[in-house]
Design a protein around this motif. Structure first.
Motif, PDB file in Angstrom:
ATOM      1  N   ALA A  35       0.867  -1.184   0.000  1.00  0.00           N
ATOM      2  CA  ALA A  35       0.000   0.000   0.000  1.00  0.00           C
ATOM      3  C   ALA A  35       0.897   1.226   0.000  1.00  0.00           C
ATOM      4  CB  ALA A  35      -0.901   0.009   1.234  1.00  0.00           C
ATOM      5  N   GLN A  36       0.358   2.365  -0.440  1.00  0.00           N
ATOM      6  CA  GLN A  36       1.147   3.598  -0.414  1.00  0.00           C
ATOM      7  C   GLN A  36       1.023   4.192   0.991  1.00  0.00           C
ATOM      8  OE1 GLN A  36       0.131   6.337  -3.546  1.00  0.00           O
ATOM      9  NE2 GLN A  36       1.990   7.545  -3.288  1.00  0.00           N
ATOM     10  N   VAL A  37       2.123   4.210   1.729  1.00  0.00           N
ATOM     11  CA  VAL A  37       2.098   4.535   3.151  1.00  0.00           C
ATOM     12  C   VAL A  37       2.675   5.930   3.407  1.00  0.00           C
ATOM     13  CG1 VAL A  37       2.896   3.849   5.444  1.00  0.00           C
ATOM     14  CG2 VAL A  37       2.300   2.093   3.756  1.00  0.00           C
ATOM     15  N   PHE A  38       1.885   6.751   4.091  1.00  0.00           N
ATOM     16  CA  PHE A  38       2.323   8.086   4.495  1.00  0.00           C
ATOM     17  C   PHE A  38       2.364   8.142   6.015  1.00  0.00           C
ATOM     18  CE2 PHE A  38       0.854   8.600   0.226  1.00  0.00           C
ATOM     19  CZ  PHE A  38       1.636   9.611  -0.315  1.00  0.00           C
ATOM     20  N   LEU A  39       3.473   8.645   6.550  1.00  0.00           N
ATOM     21  CA  LEU A  39       3.695   8.676   7.993  1.00  0.00           C
ATOM     22  C   LEU A  39       3.587  10.101   8.534  1.00  0.00           C
ATOM     23  CD1 LEU A  39       6.852   6.364   8.114  1.00  0.00           C
ATOM     24  CD2 LEU A  39       4.461   5.677   8.417  1.00  0.00           C
ATOM     25  N   LYS A  40       2.811  10.249   9.603  1.00  0.00           N
ATOM     26  CA  LYS A  40       2.691  11.530  10.307  1.00  0.00           C
ATOM     27  C   LYS A  40       3.555  11.449  11.563  1.00  0.00           C
ATOM     28  CE  LYS A  40       0.638  15.549  11.289  1.00  0.00           C
ATOM     29  NZ  LYS A  40       1.185  16.787  10.686  1.00  0.00           N
ATOM     30  N   PHE A  41       4.640  12.215  11.590  1.00  0.00           N
ATOM     31  CA  PHE A  41       5.676  12.069  12.617  1.00  0.00           C
ATOM     32  C   PHE A  41       5.362  12.861  13.887  1.00  0.00           C
ATOM     33  CE2 PHE A  41       7.805  10.645   8.831  1.00  0.00           C
ATOM     34  CZ  PHE A  41       8.698   9.675   9.266  1.00  0.00           C
ATOM     35  N   ASP A 170      -6.902   7.898   1.060  1.00  0.00           N
ATOM     36  CA  ASP A 170      -8.223   7.267   1.075  1.00  0.00           C
ATOM     37  C   ASP A 170      -8.467   6.434   2.328  1.00  0.00           C
ATOM     38  OD1 ASP A 170      -7.004   4.686   0.577  1.00  0.00           O
ATOM     39  OD2 ASP A 170      -6.951   5.201  -1.558  1.00  0.00           O
ATOM     40  N   THR A 171      -7.408   6.263   3.160  1.00  0.00           N
ATOM     41  CA  THR A 171      -7.550   5.477   4.388  1.00  0.00           C
ATOM     42  C   THR A 171      -6.652   6.074   5.476  1.00  0.00           C
ATOM     43  OG1 THR A 171      -7.827   3.483   3.033  1.00  0.00           O
ATOM     44  CG2 THR A 171      -7.429   3.158   5.390  1.00  0.00           C
ATOM     45  N   LEU A 172      -7.184   6.154   6.684  1.00  0.00           N
ATOM     46  CA  LEU A 172      -6.386   6.546   7.837  1.00  0.00           C
ATOM     47  C   LEU A 172      -6.445   5.403   8.848  1.00  0.00           C
ATOM     48  CD1 LEU A 172      -7.493  10.270   8.390  1.00  0.00           C
ATOM     49  CD2 LEU A 172      -5.443   9.447   7.230  1.00  0.00           C
ATOM     50  N   VAL A 173      -5.281   4.985   9.339  1.00  0.00           N
ATOM     51  CA  VAL A 173      -5.206   3.895  10.315  1.00  0.00           C
ATOM     52  C   VAL A 173      -4.656   4.493  11.610  1.00  0.00           C
ATOM     53  CG1 VAL A 173      -4.320   1.599  10.803  1.00  0.00           C
ATOM     54  CG2 VAL A 173      -4.827   2.247   8.447  1.00  0.00           C
ATOM     55  N   ILE A 174      -5.488   4.478  12.659  1.00  0.00           N
ATOM     56  CA  ILE A 174      -5.196   5.238  13.869  1.00  0.00           C
ATOM     57  C   ILE A 174      -5.242   4.341  15.105  1.00  0.00           C
ATOM     58  CG2 ILE A 174      -5.874   7.264  15.243  1.00  0.00           C
ATOM     59  CD1 ILE A 174      -5.240   8.013  12.361  1.00  0.00           C
ATOM     60  N   ARG A 285      -0.200  -7.016   9.713  1.00  0.00           N
ATOM     61  CA  ARG A 285      -1.039  -8.167  10.060  1.00  0.00           C
ATOM     62  C   ARG A 285      -2.142  -8.414   9.023  1.00  0.00           C
ATOM     63  NH1 ARG A 285      -1.218 -11.498  14.021  1.00  0.00           N
ATOM     64  NH2 ARG A 285      -3.116 -12.615  14.619  1.00  0.00           N
ATOM     65  N   TYR A 286      -2.652  -7.335   8.417  1.00  0.00           N
ATOM     66  CA  TYR A 286      -3.763  -7.465   7.464  1.00  0.00           C
ATOM     67  C   TYR A 286      -3.398  -6.844   6.116  1.00  0.00           C
ATOM     68  CZ  TYR A 286      -6.137  -8.010  11.993  1.00  0.00           C
ATOM     69  OH  TYR A 286      -6.489  -8.403  13.270  1.00  0.00           O
ATOM     70  N   PRO A 287      -2.353  -7.338   5.443  1.00  0.00           N
ATOM     71  CA  PRO A 287      -1.908  -6.694   4.201  1.00  0.00           C
ATOM     72  C   PRO A 287      -2.981  -6.660   3.115  1.00  0.00           C
ATOM     73  CG  PRO A 287      -0.836  -8.836   4.499  1.00  0.00           C
ATOM     74  CD  PRO A 287      -1.519  -8.516   5.777  1.00  0.00           C
ATOM     75  N   GLU A 288      -3.802  -7.712   2.998  1.00  0.00           N
ATOM     76  CA  GLU A 288      -4.845  -7.740   1.962  1.00  0.00           C
ATOM     77  C   GLU A 288      -5.914  -6.690   2.228  1.00  0.00           C
ATOM     78  OE1 GLU A 288      -4.851  -9.450  -0.896  1.00  0.00           O
ATOM     79  OE2 GLU A 288      -2.815 -10.013  -0.290  1.00  0.00           O
ATOM     80  N   ARG A 289      -6.127  -6.384   3.505  1.00  0.00           N
ATOM     81  CA  ARG A 289      -7.141  -5.385   3.909  1.00  0.00           C
ATOM     82  C   ARG A 289      -6.816  -4.003   3.356  1.00  0.00           C
ATOM     83  NH1 ARG A 289     -10.081  -1.936   5.305  1.00  0.00           N
ATOM     84  NH2 ARG A 289     -11.385  -1.672   7.140  1.00  0.00           N
ATOM     85  N   PHE A 290      -5.523  -3.708   3.219  1.00  0.00           N
ATOM     86  CA  PHE A 290      -5.102  -2.359   2.818  1.00  0.00           C
ATOM     87  C   PHE A 290      -4.372  -2.322   1.479  1.00  0.00           C
ATOM     88  CE2 PHE A 290      -5.174  -2.563   7.491  1.00  0.00           C
ATOM     89  CZ  PHE A 290      -6.079  -1.548   7.767  1.00  0.00           C
ATOM     90  N   LYS A 291      -4.309  -3.457   0.803  1.00  0.00           N
ATOM     91  CA  LYS A 291      -3.553  -3.554  -0.444  1.00  0.00           C
ATOM     92  C   LYS A 291      -4.032  -2.531  -1.469  1.00  0.00           C
ATOM     93  CE  LYS A 291      -1.906  -6.987  -3.772  1.00  0.00           C
ATOM     94  NZ  LYS A 291      -1.975  -8.405  -4.192  1.00  0.00           N
ATOM     95  N   GLY A 292      -3.079  -1.782  -2.041  1.00  0.00           N
ATOM     96  CA  GLY A 292      -3.389  -0.809  -3.087  1.00  0.00           C
ATOM     97  C   GLY A 292      -3.974   0.493  -2.595  1.00  0.00           C
ATOM     98  N   ARG A 293      -4.168   0.625  -1.287  1.00  0.00           N
ATOM     99  CA  ARG A 293      -4.760   1.846  -0.736  1.00  0.00           C
ATOM    100  C   ARG A 293      -3.686   2.918  -0.505  1.00  0.00           C
ATOM    101  NH1 ARG A 293      -9.831   0.484   1.389  1.00  0.00           N
ATOM    102  NH2 ARG A 293     -10.255   2.714   1.157  1.00  0.00           N
ATOM    103  N   LYS A 294      -4.148   4.146  -0.363  1.00  0.00           N
ATOM    104  CA  LYS A 294      -3.265   5.271  -0.028  1.00  0.00           C
ATOM    105  C   LYS A 294      -3.517   5.577   1.452  1.00  0.00           C
ATOM    106  CE  LYS A 294      -1.438   9.325  -2.358  1.00  0.00           C
ATOM    107  NZ  LYS A 294      -1.560  10.154  -3.568  1.00  0.00           N
ATOM    108  N   VAL A 295      -2.599   5.094   2.297  1.00  0.00           N
ATOM    109  CA  VAL A 295      -2.861   5.013   3.730  1.00  0.00           C
ATOM    110  C   VAL A 295      -2.033   6.016   4.523  1.00  0.00           C
ATOM    111  CG1 VAL A 295      -2.874   3.467   5.733  1.00  0.00           C
ATOM    112  CG2 VAL A 295      -3.322   2.545   3.451  1.00  0.00           C
TER     113      VAL A 295
END
Length: 399
Positions: A35-41, A170-174, A285-295
């Protein structure tokens, strides 16, 4: 009810008082998780945690009378430091109630920010009850770590910053403990983009919010390396917001969090605590859950005990095969150990520990068992070392 405007007002108040932290893509992590992963530091805040935002927003709105009387908070970690630091900056006396078991380094750090620290009780619940009692007794304003709209609005400002930096997330994981962070972020993000997916993450050892929202009955644990989200009772305000705005809640295991902490340290060269790595743990843990998403992930804190970090690094090296323990059986004659270590060296591994075992072994009496801890390049290399030892007529096995 918490609204987008409350969070925008909070952002105005916080300008110049907290750091607008970077939100950037990790190409390596993106490649690993698919997935395309963006980190908020947020671990770059002065107190190394997002908790500053909510504390500062709450304190900035106190009346002159409330400021004069002072504030009280209950926390064993990041909330304590956030309240103490910003209260000191704003000239407000802060009392922080911490359980007696709180590590001394956290107590001294909180005192160092100018707070009056009161150690009371053996649990967070006992400390919380005492904090409320002090609030009544001394006329102090209680600053809740999460179940407060002003606190949640402050936390939500980082959501505004994330969507300003990367508008097409398109997705935020918090990470979710009491729910203050995800409540603020979800309120801001859903108002700006109703289609965005918000996913909360809890450790399986402290699934209080998952149980409350989903009606599940996962058992509650007693300890976790993600102590920042080890909350036994979810907030009432935050639970309502999460039920309304959060699309899903998932659980991760301790090993997932350990792996995420180590990956962020190795790949991004950034230090996070267990709770700060929960978002990445969910992607692992859930790579298929977020595959291809911009997270978008929030690295919500960086306060981790050095001894715990050392243990996580060592355990991670064991899991990856870079640290391996083997046993070698040979004839107990002069030069046997030299032969073992020379063979290991020829195989390109480094010896970290050696232990000779004569009594506690099933080998013949004239033989000796040598236990070695080796630094290797990984699981495949370990097998190469074992094969080379066997080729030299020695018994060699992984422990």
């Amino acid at each position: 009810m918490l609204q987008l405007q409350d969070i925008r007002d909070a952002a105005t108040r916080l300008q110049g008082q907290v750091l607008a932290t970077p939100c950037v893509e990790s190409q390596t992590l993106s490649h690993i998780v698919g997935a395309q992963v963006f980190l908020k530091f947020e671990n770059l805040q002065f107190t190394a945690s997002f908790k500053e935002r909510g504390a500062c927003n709450k304190l900035s709105q106190l009346s002159a009378e409330e400021r004069a009387h002072g504030v009280v908070a209950m926390s064993a970690g990041n909330h304590a430091q956030g309240v103490a630091y910003h209260a000191h900056r704003l000239g407000i006396h802060a009392v922080i109630v911490m359980p007696r078991f709180t590590p001394g380094v956290k107590v001294e750090r909180t005192r160092g920010f100018g707070a009056e620290v009161v150690l009371h009780g053996d649990t967070l619940e006992e400390a919380r009850a005492h904090a409320y009692a002090l609030a009544d007794e001394r006329g102090l304003t209680f600053v809740h770590p999460y179940d407060d709209e002003a606190v949640a609005a402050g936390q939500g400002t980082l959501g505004l910053e994330m969507l300003q930096a990367v508008p097409d997330l398109d997705t935020l994981v918090i990470a979710v403990g009491g729910g203050g962070l995800i409540s603020g972020v979800a309120t801001a993000a859903k108002a700006l983009n109703p289609a965005i997916e918000i996913v909360g993450v809890q450790t399986s050892r402290f699934p209080a919010m998952v149980n409350a929202v989903k009606g599940t009955q996962h058992p509650q644990g007693t300890s976790t390396i993600a102590e920042g989200i080890a909350v036994g009772r979810p907030g009432k305000i935050t639970q309502e917001i999460i039920t309304r705005l959060v699309d899903d809640l998932v659980l991760v295991e301790e090993g997932d969090i350990e792996q995420a902490v180590l990956m962020l340290l190795e790949i991004e060269k950034t230090l996070v605590e267990g709770a700060g790595a929960a978002g990445l743990a969910a992607l692992l843990r859930y790579p298929e859950r977020f595959k291809g998403r911009k997270v978008g992930l929030v690295l919500c804190g960086g306060n981790i005990d050095p001894l715990l970090l050392a243990a996580i690094i060592e355990r991670g090296m064991v899991r990856s095969g870079r640290l391996a323990r083997i046993k070698v059986g040979v004839r107990d004659v002069p030069g046997a150990l030299a032969r073992i270590t020379a063979t290991v060296a020829e195989a390109g591994a480094n010896v970290e520990e050696v232990h000779h075992q004569r009594a506690f072994t099933m080998l013949a009496a004239q033989n000796v068992e040598v236990e070695l801890v080796l630094q290797t390049r990984g699981h495949e290399h370990v097998q190469q070392v074992l094969q080379q030892l066997r080729s030299a007529q020695m018994q060699a096995d992984l422990i």
